[in-house]
Each structure stands twice: as structure tokens, then as C-alpha cells.
Design an enzyme around this catalytic site. Sequence first.
Site, short mmCIF file in Angstrom:
data_model
loop_
_atom_site.label_atom_id
_atom_site.label_comp_id
_atom_site.label_asym_id
_atom_site.label_seq_id
_atom_site.Cartn_x
_atom_site.Cartn_y
_atom_site.Cartn_z
N ASP A 1 40.76 55.56 74.68
CA ASP A 1 40.33 55.61 73.28
C ASP A 1 41.19 56.65 72.58
OD1 ASP A 1 38.65 55.52 70.84
OD2 ASP A 1 37.27 54.42 72.13
N HIS B 1 41.76 52.29 68.15
CA HIS B 1 41.32 53.29 69.14
C HIS B 1 42.44 53.66 70.11
CE1 HIS B 1 37.08 53.61 68.04
NE2 HIS B 1 37.13 52.33 67.75
N GLU C 1 36.71 48.00 65.50
CA GLU C 1 36.89 49.04 64.48
C GLU C 1 38.35 49.32 64.12
OE1 GLU C 1 33.12 51.92 64.85
OE2 GLU C 1 34.54 52.19 66.47
C1 ACM Z 1 31.89 50.20 69.46
O1 ACM Z 1 30.80 50.77 69.53
N1 ACM Z 1 32.84 50.67 68.67
C2 ACM Z 1 32.17 48.99 70.20
#
Ligand code: ACM
Length: 766
Positions: A193, A268, A334
Site C-alpha cells: 500500500d 495505493h 480508491e
Molecule cells: C478499501 O477499504 N479501500 C478496500
Amino acid sequence: MLSKYFFILGLFFLSLHLSAQQQVNIIPQPVSFHLNNGSFIIDNKTSLKFNASGKGLKEAARFFAGYIESVSGINLFENAGTSKVIELKLEKVPGIGDEGYLLIVTPVSIIISANSTAGIIYGMQSLFQTLPAVRTNAALTVPCLEIRDYPRFKWRGMHLDVSRHFFSPELVKEYIDLMAAYKFNTFHWHLTDDQGWRIEIKKYPKLAQVGGWRVDHTDLVWGQRPQAVDGEAPTYGGYYTQQQIKEIVAYAALRNVTIVPELDVPGHSAAAIAAYPFLSCTQQPQLPLTGGNYTGMSSNLCPGSDSVFLFLQDVYSEVINLFPAQYIHIGGDEVDKSPWKNCTKCQARIKAESLKDEDELQSYFIKRMEKLIVGKHRKMIGWDEILEGGLAPEATVMSWRGEAGGIAAAKMNHDVVMTPGNPVYFDHYQGDPATEPLAIGGFNSLKRVYEYEPIPKELDEQQTKFVLGAQANLWTEYITTAEQVEYMVLPRMLALAEVVWSPKEKRNWNGFNDRLQTHFRAFDQKGLHYSKGNFKVDIKPASQNGLLFATLSTEAYKGEVYYTTDGSQPTLQSKKYTEPVDINSSLVLKAVSVVNAKIMSLVPAQQFFVMHKAIGKNVTYTNPVSRYYMADGPNSLTDGIRGTNVIGKYWHGFSGKDLIATIDLGEEKNIQSIIVGCLQNYNDWIFLPQSVKFETSANGADFEELQTVSNPLSINEKKAQYDFKVTFAAKAIKYIRVTAKNNLCPPGHSGEGKPGWIFADEIIVE
Ligand code: ACM
Ligand code: ZN
């Protein structure tokens, strides 16, 4: 003397037998379970029998014997050839599938039979739950019983984020042990991440060596950590070597746990970009993120760049070689697509591939990832954002932003795994935030998890087949120790175990709680950290036709509720709750949970009510209320219920627009003051309005201003609740209009220049 001795011995055996019986409190609840009289004693005359040619059975037998030795010191392999046997039997057993088992205990034998080693392993796990939790150095008494059991869902998952915090291989193994004990079979390992890359990649060593380490700002909460600056030592982090990964994969396999690795792309990815800046659109060097401050950082890969896909080909090849799982998780969540808008390569890609926009560019990226993964004979799974811009042909969708993504995917005949934030994000609070360790937010209590139903009502019979199961996710922005990991998943993962394993009709909240007490004792003995429960009383205020009342409930096991309405602290001498409380005047209701005559709530739950002249009256809005913050419906500002310190509760939210509310009092009323209650929560982009204008009207069309009240507090105030108030000489009024002016996020704020929110709870008219 002798008879007395035998009498005592008899009592001893009786209690031994009873306690063995009491301890059979299996979680998850088996499909069918019968306790019989008598018991089987595992001692130095007990041996283990199995067919060594059965696939994986030898390893399973070793695992079993190892466990028995760890709790008793008895080595079953040393007792070979004795007549008292425990037998592991691979054979055809109809109706229990691949993971089901039969466990039959009689005074002379214990037999676990199953169609596959997976089933044998689950039979063992049920048997383990009848044994002492810690080493006793004594013979083990197993009550005679018959269990026939198999799972409801085939994906029974637990997730762990090791990026936001690096957890040791030992903790990961402990996590897998817990999963195995409660018959979970899928470990979703979130390995990369923005704040850390945690897996050694031979071809790109800097991913782990650079991306795995950041400057340590653990002393500050996630959102308030400064970014690293050049020259500061990156001392915080770690990564797993490929050798460690192989060991953990094998460790999990022995427990029928498959590890689904996730390397989160194309968003991410700030840690990967810190290691290899060519991966981003800007290609600017950057340092690994220390927390939630993204200002000026790239977190997206550049899908316009061919070298990015060559990189992914290499990285995923190594990953696929390490993990035998059928599924490979590519993330996909995201993605802020704005950097792609300003990137010439991304725009060239959009043009060359005839894509409509950046959503389709994301879809293009995901489809290329799927080709790569399918080319290696695996299946791709991703977060529900992979639906945006068009779903890849064979993708499995993990639904986390509620269930909508999962429902949409199932309707398109795609497999889905349900993992909605509410109620299966285990990084959320499980009890009263006032008395729980700091967490990221939210509220997913044990009961809410227990009551989760993974099959949405929106799906028909055929479509439900696409729901593979459910999973809980543990993100670790606010979790930095092994103890905290245990605490956040225990006991909620036991509730989820029952959701994904047990037949729906066997689920029973009270029965689960009864059985849970045995597991709590085991946690205590093993020194595991766990939440003892949610003792916050749930106060459900309601208003109907201008009348107010409140219903009170507690999740506490065998809990009662005591409450006051005079502002005082509830005690055991206060009123005991038996029926909904009528609210006839403005007051504060305070309530506590009581178990066994002991007050369990460290802080009482409380709710303010106000009685006033607009209660139950109609409100119309010029700008709509955010659908995420509807409070209890359209007339929430005239329901007499004041907002609590929980943002979601009883606050109406307006994003980027002014709150303009018009109240029709129905008839002229004599009024002398009007109040609008507002909230400020700086970190959540919620600001008190710049000002509130109060107006009145006789016909609902022509309004006359009473006064405009400015916000007296600083916009940089972290948290505040403020009542904007106007008072005037009493007069007859029919219509009231209030206009609360919205703010932009102020300079220095993480959303600087972007529209803020207004939150209001009540318009009080007196
Ligand atoms: C997430 O909680 N961004 C998958
Ligand atoms: Zn780009």
C-alpha cells in the site's frame, strides 16, 4: 475412611465428566451435534491411525499429534499399535462436500471421516475445542459425541493489512491459527500500500528495501503525521523475504488456509513509486508515506506507460510463483484518477485505445491485469471499484463499499465476496468509542457482525450462487501491535465464523453468547487479548406525530438497562428499563448496561431531547441533504433529537452547498427565539457555517430577515458544537427560513480550497 475416599473420588469423576460436557461449546455451530453419555480418554495408551497414502493425511496427522502433545504432553505416535485409537479416515461421505466432516467419539474410539483432508482438518478443529486450551500434562477427556458438519460458504475470509503496519511472521502465523480454529479458509494478505511494500521481489529489490521502510511518526495519529523529509532515517517497517512467505504459505496450507495475496494497483502504490519513480505519471522522486498525508505525493501507477506493465508482469510472475492460491487480488480501490488527466502518456493511451475517459482507463488497466493473471491459470479478484468503466470478463468482485458492488456483479453473473465496511470492517469500533482503544471510526459491534447476512435480498435464487462468501478486513492505520490485532478480531471473528460456516437457521445470538463464554475462558488462559463486549446502551430515539419516545437496548450478555432522565449518573437504584420511555419535555436521557448487578458501561450512553414549537413540522430544503447523512429522515431537523458526538448519528449533512431550510409551522405561532445547532469536525471536513441568516414569512414566499448571526469560532477549531441563535420580541410566525453559509476547507487543511460540509441536528423554535 475407605467409603469416604471413594465418595470423594466419585464426586471428582462426576465433576470431571460434567466439566467436559460443559466445555463442548463449538464455534462455529455445527450442522448437527449430539452429545452422548460417556467419554473417550486420550492417554498414553491412545494411538493415531490413518492411511499414509491419503493425500495430505500424513501431514494432517502430524499436525494433529503435535497439537495433542502441546496440550497434554502425550505423543500419539509413541503409542502405535495400542487398541484405543483415534482414526483419520478419508472415505466417501455423502452430503458433506469437500470441507465437511463426521466426528464420532465413543468410549473406545474417535473417528474423523471426510471426503478430503480439508474436512479431516475441520474435524480436528472441532475436537480441539473439546480439549483444554492450555497444557495440562494429564490425560484428556473427550465427551462422547457425534458431529456431522459442513460449511455454508466456500469463501470464509479474514484480511490483514501489513502495509500500514508491518507485522512479524509470528503474528501472521498466530492470525492463521486463529482463522483455522474457527474454520476460516481464506487469508487475504494485503501486502502493499502507500505506506509500505512488504514482499521481497527479486527482480526489483528496492520495492522492499526502499518501499518497506518509512520515517517513524507512530507517536502521532495517522492523519496528523508529517511527511518524511530528505535526510531523515527510514527506521520503521520491514518486509517478508520470499523464503518467509513460502514458510507461511505452507504453514497455512497445513491448516486448510489458502493465502490470497494482494498487491494493490493501480492506486495505493506510493511505496512502490518511492522505490521506482518511473512507475508514476510524474516520475518525480518521493519518500514512502508516513501516514495519511498525501499532499504532493503520487500514489497511482501510470497506465499510459508500457514499462509499468512490463514491471507488473515481472512482479506478478514472482508473486504467482510464491502463492498457489486460485485467486490473486489486484486491489483496484480508491484510485484518484486526476493525475491521469494531466499525464500525456495516459491521455495518449486513452486516445490509442479509444477509451472514453479515465474510468475506462482504469478498466483498461484492470483488464490487462486480468489477462496477465488468467495467462498464468489463476483468477483475478479486485475491490468493487473494478466495476467502474466496465468489469473485466472473468473478474471476481470484493464488495466493500456496502453491498451494491457485489449485487451489481452477481447480477452480471460474476462471482463476489461480501466484505461491506458495515459490519465487517474489524478496524472499526466494537464498543463505546469513549471507552475503547482509539480506532479509525465506525461501529461494528459483535451483534452487528453476528447478524450479518451475506446473501442480499436483492438477488434471486440463481444470482445468490455467485456469492462465494464473506470476509472481515483489518486495516491497520490505527493498529500497531500484535495485542491490538487480537483485540480487534476477538471475538468478532467468532461471530463471522458462524455467519459463513453455520446453517443460517442455526444462528442464534443468545446461544452464541452462551458458547462464547467458554472461548473467553480459553482466551484468558492463552493470554489472548479480546473485547469483553459492547456495553454501550443503544438509545433509539424516535418521533411520531410530534410525540417523542426512546427505546433502550444492550448487547451485553445477560444485560439489563438502568436509566435516568434528570441528568444524573444512572446507578443500580435508577429506573430499570422495561418499556419505551416517553419524552414529554426537554431532557437528557442517560443509560448504562448492568450485568449481574454490576454496572458495565464506564460512561453512560446519553441522548438530548428538546421539546419546541416546530416538533414534527415539515421542512423543505433548497439544496438536498447528502444521502450519506440523512439522520432519521427528511424531518430530522424538527424531530427533537439532538446530534451526538458520533457524526453519523442524528446529524443532517450538506456537502459543498448552503443549508437552506424552510419550516412550515402549519399555523401562526407565537415565537421569540430560533436556534440552529451545528457541528465542527475539522479532520472530517465539517465546519460551522460562516453565518446563519434567520428569516420569517407569513405566506411562504416573501421572507423578511430577522438577523444574520456570524460564526464566533475559528475555522481551525478541531471540534465544536455551536447553537446559532436569534431572539426577538415575541411575534406570530407561520414560516421560518434559515440559511447556513458553507465554507471551503481553509488554508493548511488537507482539503484546502475544496468544499466543506455543514452538519446540523435541529432547528429549535420557541
Ligand atoms: C478499501 O477499504 N479501500 C478496500
Ligand atoms: Zn500517466
